[in-house]
Design a protein around this motif. Sequence first.
Motif, PDB file in Angstrom:
ATOM      1  N   GLY A  67       0.771  -1.228   0.000  1.00  0.00           N
ATOM      2  CA  GLY A  67       0.000   0.000   0.000  1.00  0.00           C
ATOM      3  C   GLY A  67       0.801   1.275   0.000  1.00  0.00           C
ATOM      4  N   THR A  68       2.128   1.193  -0.060  1.00  0.00           N
ATOM      5  CA  THR A  68       2.933   2.410  -0.103  1.00  0.00           C
ATOM      6  C   THR A  68       2.778   3.135  -1.428  1.00  0.00           C
ATOM      7  N   LEU A  69       2.640   2.386  -2.505  1.00  0.00           N
ATOM      8  CA  LEU A  69       2.432   2.941  -3.833  1.00  0.00           C
ATOM      9  C   LEU A  69       1.085   2.476  -4.371  1.00  0.00           C
ATOM     10  N   VAL A  70       0.531   3.265  -5.253  1.00  0.00           N
ATOM     11  CA  VAL A  70      -0.715   2.882  -5.943  1.00  0.00           C
ATOM     12  C   VAL A  70      -0.455   2.966  -7.442  1.00  0.00           C
ATOM     13  N   ARG A  71      -1.140   2.077  -8.176  1.00  0.00           N
ATOM     14  CA  ARG A  71      -1.001   2.055  -9.613  1.00  0.00           C
ATOM     15  C   ARG A  71      -2.025   3.008 -10.212  1.00  0.00           C
ATOM     16  N   VAL A  72      -1.574   3.945 -11.015  1.00  0.00           N
ATOM     17  CA  VAL A  72      -2.454   4.945 -11.600  1.00  0.00           C
ATOM     18  C   VAL A  72      -3.389   4.261 -12.588  1.00  0.00           C
ATOM     19  N   GLY A  73      -4.691   4.463 -12.403  1.00  0.00           N
ATOM     20  CA  GLY A  73      -5.687   3.886 -13.302  1.00  0.00           C
ATOM     21  C   GLY A  73      -5.990   2.441 -13.023  1.00  0.00           C
ATOM     22  N   GLY A  74      -5.238   1.810 -12.117  1.00  0.00           N
ATOM     23  CA  GLY A  74      -5.503   0.411 -11.803  1.00  0.00           C
ATOM     24  C   GLY A  74      -5.132  -0.550 -12.905  1.00  0.00           C
ATOM     25  N   ARG A  75      -4.391  -0.089 -13.920  1.00  0.00           N
ATOM     26  CA  ARG A  75      -4.035  -0.956 -15.026  1.00  0.00           C
ATOM     27  C   ARG A  75      -2.607  -1.453 -14.859  1.00  0.00           C
ATOM     28  N   GLY A  76      -2.365  -2.693 -15.332  1.00  0.00           N
ATOM     29  CA  GLY A  76      -1.036  -3.263 -15.304  1.00  0.00           C
ATOM     30  C   GLY A  76      -0.843  -4.258 -14.180  1.00  0.00           C
ATOM     31  N   ARG A  77       0.207  -5.063 -14.334  1.00  0.00           N
ATOM     32  CA  ARG A  77       0.546  -6.063 -13.333  1.00  0.00           C
ATOM     33  C   ARG A  77       2.033  -5.985 -13.033  1.00  0.00           C
ATOM     34  N   GLY A  78       2.410  -6.373 -11.805  1.00  0.00           N
ATOM     35  CA  GLY A  78       3.809  -6.374 -11.417  1.00  0.00           C
ATOM     36  C   GLY A  78       4.397  -4.972 -11.430  1.00  0.00           C
ATOM     37  N   ALA A  79       5.445  -4.779 -12.265  1.00  0.00           N
ATOM     38  CA  ALA A  79       6.106  -3.481 -12.357  1.00  0.00           C
ATOM     39  C   ALA A  79       5.643  -2.680 -13.557  1.00  0.00           C
ATOM     40  N   GLY A  88      -1.119   9.750   2.409  1.00  0.00           N
ATOM     41  CA  GLY A  88      -0.631   9.514   3.758  1.00  0.00           C
ATOM     42  C   GLY A  88       0.684   8.771   3.816  1.00  0.00           C
ATOM     43  N   SER A  89       1.257   8.435   2.660  1.00  0.00           N
ATOM     44  CA  SER A  89       2.533   7.726   2.634  1.00  0.00           C
ATOM     45  C   SER A  89       3.588   8.658   2.042  1.00  0.00           C
ATOM     46  N   ALA A  90       4.646   8.877   2.787  1.00  0.00           N
ATOM     47  CA  ALA A  90       5.733   9.728   2.305  1.00  0.00           C
ATOM     48  C   ALA A  90       6.885   8.931   1.730  1.00  0.00           C
ATOM     49  N   GLY A  91       6.899   7.615   2.030  1.00  0.00           N
ATOM     50  CA  GLY A  91       7.989   6.805   1.525  1.00  0.00           C
ATOM     51  C   GLY A  91       9.274   7.082   2.287  1.00  0.00           C
ATOM     52  N   PRO A  92      10.339   6.375   1.954  1.00  0.00           N
ATOM     53  CA  PRO A  92      11.627   6.623   2.623  1.00  0.00           C
ATOM     54  C   PRO A  92      12.180   8.002   2.292  1.00  0.00           C
TER      55      PRO A  92
END
Length: 647
Positions: A67-79, A88-92
């Motif tokens: 949940g740190t990153l979200v995929r824009v548009g919900g399309r795609g798999r893996g990377a 709410g996530s700032a990451g490292p």
Amino acid sequence: LSALLAINAMKFSTREMVFSAIRSHTGKSGASLMAIKKYIIEHFMLAIDRRLAGRIRSILRNSVINGTLVRVGGRGRGACGSFRLSRGSAGPAGPAARSSRPASTARKFGPIQEPKSSISSEGGGRDPSEQLPQALMIRILSELDQPSRMKCALVSRAWHELVMQPLVWRRLHLYYDCLGKPGVASRLSRWLSPTLVQVVSDGSIDLNIVLADCPRLQLLTLRSEHCEYYAEGNPLIAAVKGCPRLRCLRVLDCDSLLTPDTLSGLLTGCPRLDHLELDDERKLFLSSTVFSDAAACAQPFCKLLASLTSLRLPNFLESSRPVAAAVSENWPNCTNLVCLDVASATESDLLAAISGLPSLQELSERLLAITDQLAASGIPAAVRRSGCRLRSLQLEQCSPLSARGLRALLTAWPGLLSLRLRNCQQLGAEGYLLASGVATLTELELTGPAWPGLRDADLASQPLPSGLKKLLLSSNGWPFGVTGLGLRAGLATCRDLTHLTVDLPCHDELLPALLTQLPRLRCLRLADCSGLTSRAWQGLSNLRIPADSWPDLHELHLHQCRSLTDEALANLCDTPAVRGLRHLELHSSRLLGPVALPMIAEACPWLAVLELKNCRMHAAWLAVMFTRDPHMFGFHRTQIRLSAGDY
């Protein structure tokens, strides 16, 4: 340089680099895998190999799952797809965030051991550099040599970011084959080309890429110490197109670089070029020895000379004689030339240069032997025709020159500031008195096999110029009876002397006098210390003069110093004169023991180079120094050089 670029991999983890790339894309479309790789290549100077690409894909997959990153548009798999930070996530913490931490928590290799200062005590243990403006730190780092900059990059992450600023690398030295890895030259060009001011290249094959767009480059030095051609083409063609502000060009030991096209291009593409230095050791004007090839360069080369103010042509071999002949006829068109360094083949070539250059102020002749007839009649007549007023004169071959010819030269050019006469054989005592009697001199160099008739009384009777800053006196064999003590009286008025090199026999009374009556002395070279005894070193410790009256020596060279024992070295180290030494050379000091090195390290905290030649030190403590603990004697930043017979 490639090692410096690879330091980034030790400074930032892959996860931090990936999130820094995603954080830089603030648009709604997010950052794709290709955009992330491009960001890492451009900002962290890293090549994306198979291993690093796999880690990037793994980080993207796991960050979407947790949940740190979200995929824009919900399309795609893996990377696949585009990514952005979840709400709410700032990451490292990225590089910018981490650089704001105190440098004491970011150091990986420990602090540099330096003397405590008021800045560090007031900063509560923080890095003193944090209290200096960033622009000042960048300016300081830019004045260091490249190995020192690379060491600074390893201090901490904050220092690494400072060192990686393009303005720090305005002066760049491209060592031989330093750009051998594919793609490094392109990344270096994107990183540094807009800010480069000086470039020195030792035959790098990718130099054209670096010089393609250098709008601020002012000094370019091309040399090939390994006899290699520039395989990717003539770098001067790239300099003509991409370096419009070029002011100084030095081409040393390179073949086939100056062609008619490049010479014409320098005239039109580099209008500010005013200094040119050429070394014709390997047939600079085309590799062929056919005269017609070099003759084709004569006309455009003469046009280029007309716009210069400084020209150095120390070597012209037979392959370039057509160019040399054309230059000799073209001197009247070089009205702006101020500095000339040549190796004239005939007297007529030298006289043509003097009579055709009215603005000439600095002249150096390296090949032609200066005779009395040339000095007494030819040169004064040429000076009257041109009206030039020299300020600096250097003559390499003065073997036939006598005091009569020197008097004529000094009459033709009164008011000289620098006089360097080498290979003198017939000047004698009268010639020394004439040269040392020029009241306007700030630099004097007299070298030769012998000085017939010179006595200590002559050294003492003629006070050297009061404004003298550099003095060099050398001979292969001084006349019998010359002890050098007369030089003490001759230097009595030279309070501003900064560089002194003599090979006169140095005796017990001369060394303390040199260290006490020359308060601004920075470099002292004594080539013959065989006459020194223990009384000279004891006399240094017995001197009672204020500390500010001692010189702040930066270089000290003592040759044939056979009387230097551990006790004598202790007396020398007790004087304030050696406190600021950067370079110390001891030659033939075979009586030194194991305590010598720690004594030098304690007395000279700023020492950068220590040379011990023919000192025959004990192998036991040398082995301890180099194998067990290299810092046991206190030399944390000192380069120690030993001759072959010392270990």
